[in-house]
Design an enzyme around this catalytic site. Structure first.
Site, PDB file in Angstrom:
ATOM      1  N   ASP A   1      -9.089 -18.071 -15.813  1.00 20.03           N
ATOM      2  CA  ASP A   1      -8.547 -19.338 -15.336  1.00 20.03           C
ATOM      3  C   ASP A   1      -7.637 -19.075 -14.136  1.00 20.03           C
ATOM      4  O   ASP A   1      -6.418 -19.101 -14.242  1.00 20.03           O
ATOM      5  CB  ASP A   1      -7.781 -20.044 -16.458  1.00 20.03           C
ATOM      6  CG  ASP A   1      -7.316 -21.434 -16.066  1.00 20.03           C
ATOM      7  OD1 ASP A   1      -7.881 -22.005 -15.123  1.00 20.03           O
ATOM      8  OD2 ASP A   1      -6.368 -21.930 -16.705  1.00 20.03           O
TER       9      ASP A   1
ATOM     10  N   HIS B   1     -11.600  -2.651  -6.824  1.00 24.93           N
ATOM     11  CA  HIS B   1     -12.782  -3.500  -6.673  1.00 24.93           C
ATOM     12  C   HIS B   1     -12.471  -4.939  -7.045  1.00 24.93           C
ATOM     13  O   HIS B   1     -11.534  -5.197  -7.807  1.00 24.93           O
ATOM     14  CB  HIS B   1     -13.915  -2.983  -7.559  1.00 24.93           C
ATOM     15  CG  HIS B   1     -14.477  -1.686  -7.097  1.00 24.93           C
ATOM     16  ND1 HIS B   1     -13.958  -0.474  -7.484  1.00 24.93           N
ATOM     17  CD2 HIS B   1     -15.506  -1.408  -6.246  1.00 24.93           C
ATOM     18  CE1 HIS B   1     -14.652   0.498  -6.910  1.00 24.93           C
ATOM     19  NE2 HIS B   1     -15.584  -0.034  -6.157  1.00 24.93           N
TER      20      HIS B   1
ATOM     21  N   ARG C   1     -11.271 -11.311  -9.823  1.00 23.98           N
ATOM     22  CA  ARG C   1     -10.316 -10.349 -10.379  1.00 23.98           C
ATOM     23  C   ARG C   1     -10.288  -9.151  -9.451  1.00 23.98           C
ATOM     24  O   ARG C   1     -11.261  -8.413  -9.351  1.00 23.98           O
ATOM     25  CB  ARG C   1     -10.725  -9.926 -11.789  1.00 23.98           C
ATOM     26  CG  ARG C   1      -9.841  -8.824 -12.362  1.00 23.98           C
ATOM     27  CD  ARG C   1     -10.156  -8.532 -13.817  1.00 23.98           C
ATOM     28  NE  ARG C   1     -11.533  -8.152 -14.043  1.00 23.98           N
ATOM     29  CZ  ARG C   1     -11.990  -6.902 -14.067  1.00 23.98           C
ATOM     30  NH1 ARG C   1     -11.175  -5.872 -13.836  1.00 23.98           N
ATOM     31  NH2 ARG C   1     -13.275  -6.645 -14.290  1.00 23.98           N
TER      32      ARG C   1
ATOM     33  N   CYS D   1      -4.669   0.852   6.730  1.00 28.21           N
ATOM     34  CA  CYS D   1      -4.956   2.294   6.712  1.00 28.21           C
ATOM     35  C   CYS D   1      -6.341   2.642   6.165  1.00 28.21           C
ATOM     36  O   CYS D   1      -6.738   3.799   6.205  1.00 28.21           O
ATOM     37  CB  CYS D   1      -3.878   3.042   5.937  1.00 28.21           C
ATOM     38  SG  CYS D   1      -3.930   2.826   4.140  1.00 28.21           S
TER      39      CYS D   1
ATOM     40  N   CYS E   1       0.851  -1.184   0.000  1.00 27.88           N
ATOM     41  CA  CYS E   1       0.000   0.000   0.000  1.00 27.88           C
ATOM     42  C   CYS E   1       0.891   1.240   0.000  1.00 27.88           C
ATOM     43  O   CYS E   1       1.811   1.347   0.817  1.00 27.88           O
ATOM     44  CB  CYS E   1      -0.890  -0.010   1.236  1.00 27.88           C
ATOM     45  SG  CYS E   1      -1.909   1.478   1.416  1.00 27.88           S
TER      46      CYS E   1
ATOM     47  N   HIS F   1      -8.637   3.134  -0.194  1.00 32.35           N
ATOM     48  CA  HIS F   1      -9.340   2.508  -1.315  1.00 32.35           C
ATOM     49  C   HIS F   1      -8.324   2.027  -2.347  1.00 32.35           C
ATOM     50  O   HIS F   1      -7.480   2.798  -2.806  1.00 32.35           O
ATOM     51  CB  HIS F   1     -10.296   3.520  -1.955  1.00 32.35           C
ATOM     52  CG  HIS F   1     -10.884   3.065  -3.246  1.00 32.35           C
ATOM     53  ND1 HIS F   1     -11.948   2.184  -3.296  1.00 32.35           N
ATOM     54  CD2 HIS F   1     -10.562   3.363  -4.522  1.00 32.35           C
ATOM     55  CE1 HIS F   1     -12.243   1.968  -4.574  1.00 32.35           C
ATOM     56  NE2 HIS F   1     -11.422   2.674  -5.332  1.00 32.35           N
TER      57      HIS F   1
ATOM     58  N   CYS G   1       0.505   3.247   3.589  1.00 37.32           N
ATOM     59  CA  CYS G   1       1.003   2.783   4.888  1.00 37.32           C
ATOM     60  C   CYS G   1       2.073   1.699   4.782  1.00 37.32           C
ATOM     61  O   CYS G   1       2.572   1.227   5.794  1.00 37.32           O
ATOM     62  CB  CYS G   1      -0.150   2.273   5.741  1.00 37.32           C
ATOM     63  SG  CYS G   1      -0.897   0.757   5.107  1.00 37.32           S
TER      64      CYS G   1
ATOM     65  N   CYS H   1      -7.277  -1.258   1.993  1.00 39.89           N
ATOM     66  CA  CYS H   1      -6.167  -1.716   2.812  1.00 39.89           C
ATOM     67  C   CYS H   1      -6.665  -1.909   4.245  1.00 39.89           C
ATOM     68  O   CYS H   1      -7.293  -1.010   4.815  1.00 39.89           O
ATOM     69  CB  CYS H   1      -5.040  -0.691   2.763  1.00 39.89           C
ATOM     70  SG  CYS H   1      -3.676  -1.056   3.889  1.00 39.89           S
TER      71      CYS H   1
ATOM     72  N   CYS I   1      -8.013  -5.661 -18.548  1.00 39.72           N
ATOM     73  CA  CYS I   1      -8.992  -4.680 -18.073  1.00 39.72           C
ATOM     74  C   CYS I   1      -8.444  -3.250 -18.028  1.00 39.72           C
ATOM     75  O   CYS I   1      -9.206  -2.308 -17.873  1.00 39.72           O
ATOM     76  CB  CYS I   1      -9.542  -5.083 -16.714  1.00 39.72           C
ATOM     77  SG  CYS I   1      -8.369  -4.937 -15.334  1.00 39.72           S
TER      78      CYS I   1
ATOM     79  N   CYS J   1      -9.243  -5.782  -9.216  1.00 42.64           N
ATOM     80  CA  CYS J   1      -8.890  -4.704 -10.140  1.00 42.64           C
ATOM     81  C   CYS J   1      -8.371  -3.547  -9.284  1.00 42.64           C
ATOM     82  O   CYS J   1      -9.138  -2.865  -8.610  1.00 42.64           O
ATOM     83  CB  CYS J   1     -10.143  -4.318 -10.913  1.00 42.64           C
ATOM     84  SG  CYS J   1      -9.879  -3.110 -12.188  1.00 42.64           S
TER      85      CYS J   1
END
Length: 128
Positions: free
Chosen positions: A109, A101, A115, A95, A44, A98, A47, A92, A62, A117
């Site tokens: 597979d 998602h 996933r 801390c 992160c 964000h 932090c 996280c 993506c 993202c």
């Protein structure tokens, strides 16, 4: 980890603050870790908590780094119904920042059929 916005702004760039603290999203295909496949650990940026190991990263197409699982205990999941969609927000655990998602059932597979993202700007990579 409780910090005021001014404390976060002192350690994050404006774009990192917008994404990590205000739940923004970086534009698809622009992040430094989107097509990055070195061996190591992703932390992160807010932090320094370890979040993902490179062995769980995969090419999803993506436009953002995709992982199929996190380091155990590294994330907190929240239901997100913004923009008329039902998604799982990932933050996280240390801390509360964000990260992005989780999307399920897309047919990749992977062992988890998830996933993660993740916005590159919320990550810092450390070589093995």
């Amino acid at each position: 980890m409780n910090k005021s916005d001014s404390e976060w702004r002192a350690i994050l760039s404006p774009e990192q603050f917008r994404v990590l603290r205000k739940k923004g999203t970086e534009p698809a295909g622009t992040g430094q870790y989107n097509n990055f496949y070195k061996k190591g650990v992703y932390h992160c940026v807010g932090c320094d908590a370890p979040l993902y190991v490179s062995d769980t990263k995969f090419k999803s197409g993506c436009g953002w780094p995709a992982f199929y699982d996190s380091i155990p205990g590294a994330l907190v999941r929240h239901e997100d119904t913004s923009f008329g969609m039902k998604r799982t927000e990932i933050c996280c655990a240390k801390c509360g920042g964000h990260l992005g998602h989780i999307f399920k059932g897309e047919g990749f597979d992977t062992p988890t059929d998830e996933r993660h993202c993740v916005n590159s700007i919320t990550l810092r990579f450390e070589d093995e």
